[in-house]
Design a protein around this motif. Structure first.
Motif, PDB file in Angstrom:
ATOM      1  N   GLY A  72     -13.600   4.759   5.533  1.00 44.54           N
ATOM      2  CA  GLY A  72     -14.912   4.194   5.809  1.00 44.54           C
ATOM      3  C   GLY A  72     -14.842   2.942   6.656  1.00 44.54           C
ATOM      4  N   TYR A  73     -13.870   2.094   6.375  1.00 44.09           N
ATOM      5  CA  TYR A  73     -13.689   0.855   7.128  1.00 44.09           C
ATOM      6  C   TYR A  73     -13.350   1.146   8.590  1.00 44.09           C
ATOM      7  N   HIS A  74     -12.455   2.097   8.814  1.00 45.89           N
ATOM      8  CA  HIS A  74     -12.050   2.420  10.183  1.00 45.89           C
ATOM      9  C   HIS A  74     -13.195   3.044  10.971  1.00 45.89           C
ATOM     10  N   VAL A  75     -13.964   3.937  10.344  1.00 51.67           N
ATOM     11  CA  VAL A  75     -15.083   4.561  11.050  1.00 51.67           C
ATOM     12  C   VAL A  75     -16.169   3.539  11.358  1.00 51.67           C
TER      13      VAL A  75
ATOM     14  N   LEU B  78     -15.409  -3.034  -6.460  1.00 49.57           N
ATOM     15  CA  LEU B  78     -15.398  -2.789  -5.018  1.00 49.57           C
ATOM     16  C   LEU B  78     -15.144  -4.081  -4.246  1.00 49.57           C
ATOM     17  N   GLN B  79     -15.742  -5.154  -4.710  1.00 52.60           N
ATOM     18  CA  GLN B  79     -15.558  -6.445  -4.045  1.00 52.60           C
ATOM     19  C   GLN B  79     -14.084  -6.846  -4.038  1.00 52.60           C
ATOM     20  N   LYS B  80     -13.442  -6.762  -5.183  1.00 57.21           N
ATOM     21  CA  LYS B  80     -12.039  -7.154  -5.280  1.00 57.21           C
ATOM     22  C   LYS B  80     -11.143  -6.226  -4.472  1.00 57.21           C
TER      23      LYS B  80
ATOM     24  N   LYS C 226      -9.061  -7.303  -0.868  1.00 58.47           N
ATOM     25  CA  LYS C 226      -7.611  -7.199  -0.777  1.00 58.47           C
ATOM     26  C   LYS C 226      -7.198  -6.295   0.378  1.00 58.47           C
ATOM     27  N   MET C 227      -7.979  -5.240   0.615  1.00 58.65           N
ATOM     28  CA  MET C 227      -7.638  -4.273   1.647  1.00 58.65           C
ATOM     29  C   MET C 227      -7.917  -4.792   3.057  1.00 58.65           C
ATOM     30  N   PHE C 228      -9.046  -5.491   3.231  1.00 63.16           N
ATOM     31  CA  PHE C 228      -9.516  -5.812   4.573  1.00 63.16           C
ATOM     32  C   PHE C 228      -9.534  -7.301   4.878  1.00 63.16           C
ATOM     33  N   ASP C 229      -8.991  -8.118   3.977  1.00 64.21           N
ATOM     34  CA  ASP C 229      -8.818  -9.543   4.222  1.00 64.21           C
ATOM     35  C   ASP C 229     -10.119 -10.206   4.674  1.00 64.21           C
ATOM     36  N   MET C 230     -11.220  -9.899   3.989  1.00 61.56           N
ATOM     37  CA  MET C 230     -12.528 -10.516   4.212  1.00 61.56           C
ATOM     38  C   MET C 230     -13.159 -10.156   5.559  1.00 61.56           C
TER      39      MET C 230
ATOM     40  N   ASP D 188     -12.077  24.354  12.218  1.00 63.31           N
ATOM     41  CA  ASP D 188     -11.985  24.061  13.647  1.00 63.31           C
ATOM     42  C   ASP D 188     -10.859  23.084  13.967  1.00 63.31           C
ATOM     43  N   GLN D 189      -9.805  23.100  13.177  1.00 62.00           N
ATOM     44  CA  GLN D 189      -8.700  22.191  13.418  1.00 62.00           C
ATOM     45  C   GLN D 189      -7.398  22.800  12.940  1.00 62.00           C
ATOM     46  N   GLN D 190      -6.304  22.226  13.388  1.00 61.10           N
ATOM     47  CA  GLN D 190      -4.993  22.720  12.981  1.00 61.10           C
ATOM     48  C   GLN D 190      -4.683  22.323  11.539  1.00 61.10           C
ATOM     49  N   ASP D 191      -3.921  23.175  10.859  1.00 56.22           N
ATOM     50  CA  ASP D 191      -3.381  22.779   9.565  1.00 56.22           C
ATOM     51  C   ASP D 191      -2.362  21.668   9.795  1.00 56.22           C
ATOM     52  N   GLN D 192      -2.373  20.693   8.905  1.00 58.97           N
ATOM     53  CA  GLN D 192      -1.482  19.546   9.064  1.00 58.97           C
ATOM     54  C   GLN D 192      -0.922  19.127   7.714  1.00 58.97           C
ATOM     55  N   ARG D 193       0.203  18.474   7.769  1.00 61.04           N
ATOM     56  CA  ARG D 193       0.775  17.813   6.592  1.00 61.04           C
ATOM     57  C   ARG D 193       1.192  16.407   7.011  1.00 61.04           C
ATOM     58  N   LEU D 194       0.580  15.410   6.352  1.00 62.42           N
ATOM     59  CA  LEU D 194       0.876  14.015   6.655  1.00 62.42           C
ATOM     60  C   LEU D 194       1.628  13.390   5.495  1.00 62.42           C
ATOM     61  N   TYR D 195       2.619  12.601   5.820  1.00 68.08           N
ATOM     62  CA  TYR D 195       3.396  11.881   4.808  1.00 68.08           C
ATOM     63  C   TYR D 195       2.944  10.417   4.822  1.00 68.08           C
ATOM     64  N   LEU D 196       2.465   9.962   3.683  1.00 71.82           N
ATOM     65  CA  LEU D 196       1.883   8.632   3.586  1.00 71.82           C
ATOM     66  C   LEU D 196       2.697   7.750   2.648  1.00 71.82           C
ATOM     67  N   GLN D 197       2.587   6.453   2.857  1.00 75.01           N
ATOM     68  CA  GLN D 197       3.218   5.478   1.972  1.00 75.01           C
ATOM     69  C   GLN D 197       2.210   4.382   1.661  1.00 75.01           C
ATOM     70  N   PHE D 198       2.130   4.029   0.387  1.00 74.31           N
ATOM     71  CA  PHE D 198       1.141   3.054  -0.052  1.00 74.31           C
ATOM     72  C   PHE D 198       1.709   1.643   0.017  1.00 74.31           C
ATOM     73  N   ASP D 199       0.989   0.764   0.715  1.00 73.74           N
ATOM     74  CA  ASP D 199       1.357  -0.642   0.815  1.00 73.74           C
ATOM     75  C   ASP D 199       0.682  -1.383  -0.333  1.00 73.74           C
ATOM     76  N   HIS D 200       1.436  -1.709  -1.376  1.00 73.54           N
ATOM     77  CA  HIS D 200       0.851  -2.328  -2.567  1.00 73.54           C
ATOM     78  C   HIS D 200       0.285  -3.720  -2.292  1.00 73.54           C
ATOM     79  N   GLU D 201       0.845  -4.403  -1.330  1.00 79.11           N
ATOM     80  CA  GLU D 201       0.358  -5.753  -1.032  1.00 79.11           C
ATOM     81  C   GLU D 201      -1.039  -5.721  -0.423  1.00 79.11           C
ATOM     82  N   ARG D 202      -1.285  -4.761   0.480  1.00 75.30           N
ATOM     83  CA  ARG D 202      -2.584  -4.674   1.149  1.00 75.30           C
ATOM     84  C   ARG D 202      -3.457  -3.556   0.582  1.00 75.30           C
ATOM     85  N   CYS D 203      -2.877  -2.714  -0.276  1.00 69.85           N
ATOM     86  CA  CYS D 203      -3.602  -1.593  -0.893  1.00 69.85           C
ATOM     87  C   CYS D 203      -4.149  -0.614   0.147  1.00 69.85           C
TER      88      CYS D 203
END
Length: 370
Positions: free
Chosen positions: A93-96, A124-126, A130-134, A261-276
């Protein structure tokens, strides 16, 4: 036709950039009446279109939200509880809302509504701080309560879209919160119907609706078979995402993606605990990008911010683009079929209409407003 084509084109005022969502793509009066014999108002007759009519009709292009991931329509996003779905929903949501690329994917800016129905505003506020640094977003809206589909959710969303014409994305977190109350067992028909209702709303307003849902505890050979409920949910949706962690305590996840209407994909993600936030480490399937279309490139060269309009017959346009050696009827059909690419890749609105003098084509470059 004169080679100085731009001098004889219509000079209407450019449409403001923030009106892109309300653009009308249409084609009228170009199909012989004989081809509509079966398309009567008789309720018992099938509504059919011929192959010719398919080619001669300009259909509204899908609104792109995140290239290769999300466009207008309905998508399921499923995963086990506490796997990190809500963090990724807020991140999307933030990126869009800011038009900021998400990982390696281009993002198209627009207003976002996030129905965080399992949260409260304090949480949500907290989380977002943390995610978007205000970093604030006036076009990223949250709600923690809504009606169900039975009691009027569609009307609530319609009202929001009416007040925010550039809405691109609505996130519903979670599906269970908008279902009718009572009972845990749902049939294929009821599962299909609930997504179909949301899909109709998405198509009416050319928006993307992303519905968060849970997976079952039982494993399956196909990860999409773990979506809680029946196959009716996936059957009605335009696409689906499955998020999985090997271990609950692991900071890595796999995101499997399928779509009509799109290709099948597999994404490998890693969670950044500091920035969530979730970071992309690699994609198993490289995205295939459709090669440039010579006709679209030629149209893009024809229109400029100083001369953003062209209007004339297919014969005139074919003559002006003579190096492509296209017959007028073939040119028209290729433009009809490619109207979505012209809009999404070049911001060119294409219309095929008619007046007393016959059929004519209109091309408009939507100039961004300062």
């Amino acid at each position: 036709m004169s080679t100085d084509t731009r001098k004889v084109t219509a000079h209407a005022s450019p449409v403001p950039a923030d009106e892109r969502q309300s653009l009308s793509f249409h084609s009228t009066g170009i199909i012989p009446d004989a081809q509509h014999k079966s398309n009567t108002n008789a309720p018992d007759r099938l509504h059919t279109v011929s192959l010719t009519e398919l080619y001669e009709t300009v259909y509204p292009p899908k609104t792109q939200v995140i290239d290769g991931l999300l466009s207008s329509g309905v998508y399921l996003f499923a995963g086990a509880p506490k796997v990190g779905k809500s963090f990724l929903m807020a991140q999307i949501g933030y990126h869009v809302s800011g038009g900021v690329p998400l990982w390696d994917y281009a993002v198209h800016q627009g207003t976002v509504l996030y129905l965080a129905l399992e949260d409260d505003f304090q949480r949500l506020q907290k989380r977002t701080a943390k995610m978007f640094d205000m970093d604030n977003r006036d076009n990223f809206h949250f709600a923690t309560k809504s009606k169900t589909l039975v009691t009027g959710l569609n009307e609530q969303i319609k009202q929001f879209v009416a007040e925010n014409a550039d809405t691109k994305l609505v996130i519903i977190d979670t599906l269970q919160k908008i279902r009718e109350v009572g009972g845990e067992n749902y049939s294929y028909a009821s599962d299909y119907e609930i997504v179909a209702q949301v899909k109709q709303l998405a198509e009416e307003h050319n928006i993307c609706v992303l519905i968060v849902h849970h997976t079952r505890k039982q494993s399956a050979d196909d990860c999409f078979d773990t979506i809680s409920g029946t196959n009716g949910l996936l059957g009605a949706a335009d696409g689906a995402f499955i998020m999985q962690r090997e271990k609950r305590t692991d900071n890595k996840a796999i995101l499997d993606i399928v779509g009509r209407d799109q290709q099948d994909q597999r994404l490998y993600l890693q969670f950044d605990h500091e920035r969530c936030i979730w970071q992309l480490t690699r994609a198993e399937i490289e995205l295939w990008k459709e090669p440039p279309n010579p006709l679209h490139e030629a149209i893009a060269e024809l229109l400029t911010p100083q001369a953003p309009h062209w209007c004339g017959s297919a014969s005139e346009l074919a003559s002006f683009l003579g190096r492509l050696e296209l017959q007028p009827n073939v040119l028209t059909r290729r433009l009809n079929v490619g109207a979505d690419r012209l809009w999404n890749e070049y911001s060119i609105r294409y219309e095929n209409d008619h007046n007393r003098n016959g059929s004519y084509l209109k091309l408009t470059l939507e100039v961004a407003q300062a």
